[in-house]
Design a protein around this motif. Structure first.
Motif, PDB file in Angstrom:
ATOM      1  N   HIS A 152       8.708   0.866  -8.094  1.00 54.82           N
ATOM      2  CA  HIS A 152       8.558   1.901  -7.083  1.00 54.82           C
ATOM      3  C   HIS A 152       9.274   3.187  -7.478  1.00 54.82           C
ATOM      4  O   HIS A 152       9.596   4.007  -6.635  1.00 54.82           O
ATOM      5  CB  HIS A 152       9.037   1.385  -5.725  1.00 54.82           C
ATOM      6  CG  HIS A 152       8.169   0.280  -5.204  1.00 54.82           C
ATOM      7  ND1 HIS A 152       6.812   0.418  -5.066  1.00 54.82           N
ATOM      8  CD2 HIS A 152       8.436  -0.983  -4.836  1.00 54.82           C
ATOM      9  CE1 HIS A 152       6.290  -0.705  -4.629  1.00 54.82           C
ATOM     10  NE2 HIS A 152       7.251  -1.586  -4.482  1.00 54.82           N
ATOM     11  N   GLN A 183       9.281  15.660  -6.919  1.00 54.26           N
ATOM     12  CA  GLN A 183       8.086  15.038  -7.477  1.00 54.26           C
ATOM     13  C   GLN A 183       8.183  13.517  -7.375  1.00 54.26           C
ATOM     14  O   GLN A 183       9.276  12.953  -7.436  1.00 54.26           O
ATOM     15  CB  GLN A 183       7.919  15.453  -8.949  1.00 54.26           C
ATOM     16  CG  GLN A 183       6.626  14.986  -9.591  1.00 54.26           C
ATOM     17  CD  GLN A 183       5.370  15.462  -8.840  1.00 54.26           C
ATOM     18  OE1 GLN A 183       4.940  14.842  -7.859  1.00 54.26           O
ATOM     19  NE2 GLN A 183       4.820  16.577  -9.278  1.00 54.26           N
ATOM     20  N   HIS A 184       7.022  12.891  -7.217  1.00 53.67           N
ATOM     21  CA  HIS A 184       6.965  11.448  -7.404  1.00 53.67           C
ATOM     22  C   HIS A 184       5.718  11.127  -8.204  1.00 53.67           C
ATOM     23  O   HIS A 184       4.601  11.398  -7.764  1.00 53.67           O
ATOM     24  CB  HIS A 184       6.953  10.687  -6.076  1.00 53.67           C
ATOM     25  CG  HIS A 184       6.979   9.202  -6.302  1.00 53.67           C
ATOM     26  ND1 HIS A 184       8.071   8.568  -6.830  1.00 53.67           N
ATOM     27  CD2 HIS A 184       6.035   8.241  -6.144  1.00 53.67           C
ATOM     28  CE1 HIS A 184       7.814   7.274  -6.976  1.00 53.67           C
ATOM     29  NE2 HIS A 184       6.588   7.049  -6.561  1.00 53.67           N
ATOM     30  N   PHE A 215       4.915  -5.988 -19.093  1.00 60.83           N
ATOM     31  CA  PHE A 215       5.583  -6.340 -17.832  1.00 60.83           C
ATOM     32  C   PHE A 215       5.812  -7.848 -17.769  1.00 60.83           C
ATOM     33  O   PHE A 215       6.909  -8.317 -17.423  1.00 60.83           O
ATOM     34  CB  PHE A 215       4.734  -5.880 -16.639  1.00 60.83           C
ATOM     35  CG  PHE A 215       5.204  -6.408 -15.307  1.00 60.83           C
ATOM     36  CD1 PHE A 215       6.159  -5.717 -14.579  1.00 60.83           C
ATOM     37  CD2 PHE A 215       4.709  -7.609 -14.791  1.00 60.83           C
ATOM     38  CE1 PHE A 215       6.608  -6.212 -13.354  1.00 60.83           C
ATOM     39  CE2 PHE A 215       5.163  -8.105 -13.572  1.00 60.83           C
ATOM     40  CZ  PHE A 215       6.108  -7.405 -12.860  1.00 60.83           C
ATOM     41  N   ARG A 250       0.557  -4.471 -18.442  1.00 59.85           N
ATOM     42  CA  ARG A 250       0.779  -5.744 -17.767  1.00 59.85           C
ATOM     43  C   ARG A 250       1.311  -6.790 -18.753  1.00 59.85           C
ATOM     44  O   ARG A 250       2.170  -7.610 -18.397  1.00 59.85           O
ATOM     45  CB  ARG A 250      -0.513  -6.234 -17.105  1.00 59.85           C
ATOM     46  CG  ARG A 250      -0.353  -7.539 -16.338  1.00 59.85           C
ATOM     47  CD  ARG A 250       0.606  -7.352 -15.153  1.00 59.85           C
ATOM     48  NE  ARG A 250       1.035  -8.600 -14.575  1.00 59.85           N
ATOM     49  CZ  ARG A 250       0.671  -9.041 -13.365  1.00 59.85           C
ATOM     50  NH1 ARG A 250      -0.118  -8.320 -12.607  1.00 59.85           N
ATOM     51  NH2 ARG A 250       1.141 -10.168 -12.895  1.00 59.85           N
ATOM     52  N   PRO A 295       1.680   2.464  -5.789  1.00 62.97           N
ATOM     53  CA  PRO A 295       1.465   1.017  -5.737  1.00 62.97           C
ATOM     54  C   PRO A 295       0.736   0.523  -6.983  1.00 62.97           C
ATOM     55  O   PRO A 295      -0.070   1.238  -7.571  1.00 62.97           O
ATOM     56  CB  PRO A 295       0.598   0.839  -4.479  1.00 62.97           C
ATOM     57  CG  PRO A 295       0.900   2.045  -3.627  1.00 62.97           C
ATOM     58  CD  PRO A 295       1.146   3.158  -4.594  1.00 62.97           C
ATOM     59  N   TYR A 296       1.015  -0.698  -7.369  1.00 58.35           N
ATOM     60  CA  TYR A 296       0.387  -1.329  -8.536  1.00 58.35           C
ATOM     61  C   TYR A 296      -1.128  -1.237  -8.436  1.00 58.35           C
ATOM     62  O   TYR A 296      -1.662  -1.449  -7.353  1.00 58.35           O
ATOM     63  CB  TYR A 296       0.827  -2.792  -8.594  1.00 58.35           C
ATOM     64  CG  TYR A 296       0.354  -3.530  -9.816  1.00 58.35           C
ATOM     65  CD1 TYR A 296       1.130  -3.551 -10.962  1.00 58.35           C
ATOM     66  CD2 TYR A 296      -0.864  -4.186  -9.820  1.00 58.35           C
ATOM     67  CE1 TYR A 296       0.693  -4.217 -12.098  1.00 58.35           C
ATOM     68  CE2 TYR A 296      -1.306  -4.849 -10.956  1.00 58.35           C
ATOM     69  CZ  TYR A 296      -0.525  -4.860 -12.083  1.00 58.35           C
ATOM     70  OH  TYR A 296      -0.949  -5.520 -13.211  1.00 58.35           O
ATOM     71  N   THR A 331      -1.641   7.506   2.214  1.00 61.91           N
ATOM     72  CA  THR A 331      -0.218   7.293   1.895  1.00 61.91           C
ATOM     73  C   THR A 331       0.024   5.827   1.529  1.00 61.91           C
ATOM     74  O   THR A 331       0.889   5.526   0.717  1.00 61.91           O
ATOM     75  CB  THR A 331       0.665   7.718   3.088  1.00 61.91           C
ATOM     76  OG1 THR A 331       0.580   9.139   3.239  1.00 61.91           O
ATOM     77  CG2 THR A 331       2.121   7.333   2.870  1.00 61.91           C
ATOM     78  N   GLU A 332      -0.767   4.925   2.088  1.00 63.74           N
ATOM     79  CA  GLU A 332      -0.611   3.505   1.740  1.00 63.74           C
ATOM     80  C   GLU A 332      -1.141   3.194   0.349  1.00 63.74           C
ATOM     81  O   GLU A 332      -0.861   2.135  -0.203  1.00 63.74           O
ATOM     82  CB  GLU A 332      -1.347   2.634   2.768  1.00 63.74           C
ATOM     83  CG  GLU A 332      -0.769   2.779   4.163  1.00 63.74           C
ATOM     84  CD  GLU A 332      -1.121   1.599   5.064  1.00 63.74           C
ATOM     85  OE1 GLU A 332      -2.184   0.994   4.858  1.00 63.74           O
ATOM     86  OE2 GLU A 332      -0.321   1.298   5.971  1.00 63.74           O
ATOM     87  N   LEU A 333      -1.919   4.119  -0.195  1.00 59.80           N
ATOM     88  CA  LEU A 333      -2.614   3.851  -1.454  1.00 59.80           C
ATOM     89  C   LEU A 333      -2.029   4.549  -2.661  1.00 59.80           C
ATOM     90  O   LEU A 333      -2.439   4.265  -3.789  1.00 59.80           O
ATOM     91  CB  LEU A 333      -4.073   4.329  -1.342  1.00 59.80           C
ATOM     92  CG  LEU A 333      -5.007   3.582  -0.425  1.00 59.80           C
ATOM     93  CD1 LEU A 333      -6.360   4.285  -0.397  1.00 59.80           C
ATOM     94  CD2 LEU A 333      -5.163   2.146  -0.898  1.00 59.80           C
ATOM     95  N   ALA A 334      -1.136   5.502  -2.449  1.00 57.82           N
ATOM     96  CA  ALA A 334      -0.778   6.366  -3.578  1.00 57.82           C
ATOM     97  C   ALA A 334       0.665   6.850  -3.495  1.00 57.82           C
ATOM     98  O   ALA A 334       1.310   6.775  -2.456  1.00 57.82           O
ATOM     99  CB  ALA A 334      -1.721   7.568  -3.634  1.00 57.82           C
ATOM    100  N   GLY A 335       1.143   7.353  -4.624  1.00 57.66           N
ATOM    101  CA  GLY A 335       2.497   7.884  -4.705  1.00 57.66           C
ATOM    102  C   GLY A 335       2.590   9.383  -4.474  1.00 57.66           C
ATOM    103  O   GLY A 335       3.682   9.910  -4.255  1.00 57.66           O
ATOM    104  N   ARG A 336       1.460  10.063  -4.539  1.00 57.01           N
ATOM    105  CA  ARG A 336       1.465  11.515  -4.285  1.00 57.01           C
ATOM    106  C   ARG A 336       0.182  11.871  -3.558  1.00 57.01           C
ATOM    107  O   ARG A 336      -0.894  11.434  -3.950  1.00 57.01           O
ATOM    108  CB  ARG A 336       1.573  12.304  -5.598  1.00 57.01           C
ATOM    109  CG  ARG A 336       1.595  13.823  -5.429  1.00 57.01           C
ATOM    110  CD  ARG A 336       2.022  14.547  -6.710  1.00 57.01           C
ATOM    111  NE  ARG A 336       1.237  14.107  -7.849  1.00 57.01           N
ATOM    112  CZ  ARG A 336       0.298  14.838  -8.461  1.00 57.01           C
ATOM    113  NH1 ARG A 336       0.052  16.083  -8.050  1.00 57.01           N
ATOM    114  NH2 ARG A 336      -0.384  14.353  -9.481  1.00 57.01           N
ATOM    115  N   ILE A 337       0.327  12.656  -2.498  1.00 56.49           N
ATOM    116  CA  ILE A 337      -0.804  13.054  -1.670  1.00 56.49           C
ATOM    117  C   ILE A 337      -0.980  14.564  -1.825  1.00 56.49           C
ATOM    118  O   ILE A 337      -0.042  15.330  -1.607  1.00 56.49           O
ATOM    119  CB  ILE A 337      -0.536  12.743  -0.172  1.00 56.49           C
ATOM    120  CG1 ILE A 337       0.033  11.316   0.000  1.00 56.49           C
ATOM    121  CG2 ILE A 337      -1.787  12.966   0.651  1.00 56.49           C
ATOM    122  CD1 ILE A 337      -0.824  10.217  -0.579  1.00 56.49           C
TER     123      ILE A 337
END
Lengths: 509, 509
Positions: free
Chosen positions: A463, A451-452, A231, A228, A456-457, A430-436
């Motif tokens: 993204h 792959q991803h 950033f 951070r 989310p931060y 899915t709203e919480l993570a980049g890979r399920i």
């Protein structure tokens, strides 16, 4: 921690200094590295030289595997087996990005023919992507190869045509210098200036780097606090630059009641293996596991405890991490209502032992000091949250920040679509993570086109992904050419398509 | 400028208030709009409803064209012809994004088959993109339709599945409310909650909006000062969000000596038309033109002056802009060595006259107060920089910040690849801009798949476009599904491909 301070390679197994590798970089050193990289960008624009370089780098790293693995192991204690695998991943990545450059779809070439029949008339437009310029890479502690000097950020940036200046991680300066020397030798072998890759050491050097006017973008893998701060520095520049940081992640796991009933022991044992893989030092370590209350959940917890109890002590990357791990576990274990079925913490003079904590969901949901359980604890420990029903599980998920991964364990009937919470859980996480992940474990991030690795931060500050071929997109920007005569177009966009690149064409010639 | 302040529609032709449209939003109003939008995101996930909505919105705007154009003209003075064209562009955009949703390649679906033969074994991975959540749109002054409530940011965000809260521009509150009511009626007609689009007014409301925890991304078109303030606020949030701002651009033009020799008069007249189009209120207005010293350049300057002198006065969007324009021109004209072949500035009580300034490159290169000439002056004026040779022209280009566009005028022989500065100039200006135009003018940004409307900072705060179908990419993030059973996958990723979407598949089933 200032220019000129000696940079030591330290053996975490003993805490002893191994060798002085170099000195921390002065502002003038950082400036020189960035300027040399900037000057090398024209050479790197040559696609053939670039791919030859990436492949030569992979070959050289493979050829020097024994020395690379030995050096990295001596200062990280990650072990030769893990590091041999990590090196294979690293050289595979370099070759995969060379292949991506050859294939060319990453350029996202689009051509619109002129069309005078439209209102307003459309001019001819030809669009592709160009490299941003010098990329700053901040290396990770926990992957001295795959997320460090020769790692994914470097490989993807070079593939995009961006020279790289790496800020080395203090946990493995010797491996960083060794890898840098191999990359620079590979550059020279491909006819490129060695300055397409260089390495600087030191905290201050890292700040100099992010503020340098010729640095056009940055990649980072590390802590929320460090990421951070960088950033913020990237955003505060007179000319802000993209900062692709992978910061921190709890990687929640949800076990449905039916899944626990069906295979409590298997899930418990699998969880233990995932938590202790790489001594718990993976960014995708499952750090919070929602387990139903009741007998099946108890069996799961028992299997986890048994497997953790049988895990021998291990050495973390450095002694600072060891101290932070012990303190972090102790602080969590001291919360009223939190139990420690297997006590994690310091083991002997240099190692740590793996363990787990457990807490009822309703205690966690009280917030306040319990919010600490929602923060990542780097090392071999996980927190079991025992929930009484889907509402309680959902309330815990509602408290989570962004994550790199979210994992569900569902029953075989739920996996086949039987009524139950599974489908809603997939949408929710899915709203919480980049890979399920379903019925597997998040550790082990395959280098693959689909792959991803992001989310989310604070999982990520952008993204984009830092693993897989789409990571190259971070270092490019589109440019459209309007009514530019064939002879003045870059070869990638010429009508004759001399490079044979994939393109999307709208309208007819 | 605070909650509850009346919001007036003002006629810039007279400076008189036309009507009170509404009140500036209070924090509670902003919060309510964002929460309602957030709650509507599930409904917007329905692809068929979403495309029906976008097309219904286009149809309604077209059906109400007379009222929309009349309202927008009354408060912007842009004129019915321009606004009729802008409305066609706007409804065309809405339909183009609906088509893009139907076509589906924006989802960038990638599927990797599991492969146990790889080291390490690869699990099955399926990746697509999901909407970010509520998008805040900051409307532009100069495009009351195409870059405002029903404009490209709104259309692309809705197409991505993101509900939108627009912060209306104070120059056209009545048109904003009218367009919002039509969009909301279209949403209802498509079976969606009206809350998928709403509008708030007021400076403070704009700040509330960017800081709202449920706002996931923002789009902005406006000034460097306003855009940077919002960018900074977006980056300073506890959870930073992407801020896609289009801020400011000089849009340099370089005329080669051979081009000037070949068609000085044509270039001068074309430049005048481009500078005065829309009364100079385009973000891609050419603001700095490098013209060779000598007779051919003099003829070009003469043709420009002649055409500008024949241009009648026009009314800017508001009186604040008129004052800023007159002051900006006067400040530049007062610099020693700067001449004003045609004096721009206030004309009568409400209008302004178009004009141009001229300066030798060597004066400009002195820096200091002359750096003002490198800043955008919004309105119908351009600066001719007379250069003595390619080195001097290059030195001026070296002083420029990022731009939306860069334009070259080259001779017909140079266009066909004859030796000369043209090829090097194309490469040079590619580093400076997001769109390169040869032998044309940057005004008129076609809505087309290969368009790119963005560029290095301060042209844009990100590397995305705000015009063209790829604008949808700004509002999406990738998610990978690992080993997720068919029945739990989103329909977009199912093996059977029930939606018939384009996908890239690696490996074999």
């Amino acid at each position: 921690m200032a220019a000129g301070t000696p940079v030591w390679s330290v053996d975490p197994r003993t805490g002893k200094q191994r060798e002085q590798v170099t000195l921390e970089a002065a502002p003038a050193d950082v400036d020189a590295a960035v300027r040399a990289a900037h000057a090398a960008r024209g050479a790197l624009a040559d696609r053939a030289a670039r791919t030859a370089f990436l492949r030569a780098a992979a070959d050289l790293l493979d050829a020097e595997a024994a020395r690379v693995v030995e050096t990295a192991d001596a200062e990280t204690a990650l072990g030769p087996a893990r590091l041999t695998g990590e090196l294979a991943r690293t050289t595979g990545q370099l070759r995969a990005f060379a292949d991506a450059v050859d294939e060319g779809s990453y350029l996202d070439i689009r051509i619109d023919r002129a069309d005078a029949s439209l209102t307003p008339p459309r001019p001819e437009l030809r669009r592709y992507k160009v490299p941003l310029g010098v990329v700053a890479v901040y290396a990770a502690s926990n992957f001295p190869l795959a997320f460090s000097v020769p790692g994914g950020d470097t490989a993807s940036a070079l593939a995009a045509g961006c020279p790289v200046v790496v800020k080395a991680h203090p946990d493995h300066p010797a491996a960083s210098e060794l890898c840098a020397s191999l990359l620079r030798r590979a550059a020279a072998a491909a006819g490129l200036p060695e300055a397409v890759v260089s390495v600087v050491h030191g905290f201050d050097a890292g700040l100099e780097l992010i503020r340098h006017p010729l640095v056009a973008a940055a990649g980072f893998t590390g802590s929320v606090r460090g990421g951070r701060a960088l950033f913020d520095a990237a955003a505060a520049r007179p000319v802000p630059i993209p900062f692709h940081g992978e910061l921190g992640s709890l990687n929640p796991v949800v076990v449905t009641p039916d899944a626990a009933a069906e295979r409590a022991e298997e899930i418990g044992a699998g969880l233990a293996a995932s938590v202790t893989l790489g001594n718990g030092q993976f960014c995708v370590k499952p750090g919070l596991v929602l387990v139903p209350e009741g007998a099946a959940g108890d069996r799961l917890a028992g299997a986890l405890a048994k497997a953790l109890g049988e895990t021998g002590p291990g050495v973390l990357l450095d002694h600072r991490m060891r101290d932070a791990f012990a303190a972090g576990v102790a602080e969590r274990a001291a919360l009223p209502g939190v139990t420690a079925p297997v006590a994690a913490g310091a083991a002997g003079e240099h190692a740590v032992g793996a363990g787990c904590l457990a807490v009822p969901a309703r205690a966690l949901l009280a917030g306040g000091p319990y919010d600490l359980l929602l923060e990542e604890c780097f090392g071999p420990v996980t927190v079991l949250v025992r929930y009484a029903g889907q509402d309680e599980a959902g309330a815990v998920l509602d408290r989570l920040a962004g994550n790199l991964s979210a994992t569900l364990h569902v029953s075989s009937a739920e996996a086949e679509g039987a009524p139950g919470p599974a489908a809603a859980l997939v949408a929710r996480v899915t709203e919480l993570a980049g890979r399920i992940v379903v019925n597997g474990w998040p550790t082990g991030v395959a280098v693959a086109p689909a792959q991803h690795h992001g989310g989310p931060y604070p999982a990520a500050t952008s993204h984009s992904t830092s693993v897989g071929v789409t990571a190259i997109e971070r270092w490019l920007r589109p440019v459209a050419y309007q009514s530019v005569p064939e002879g003045l177009l870059p070869p990638e966009l010429r009508e004759a398509n001399p490079l044979g690149l994939p393109r999307r064409v709208t309208g007819t010639a």
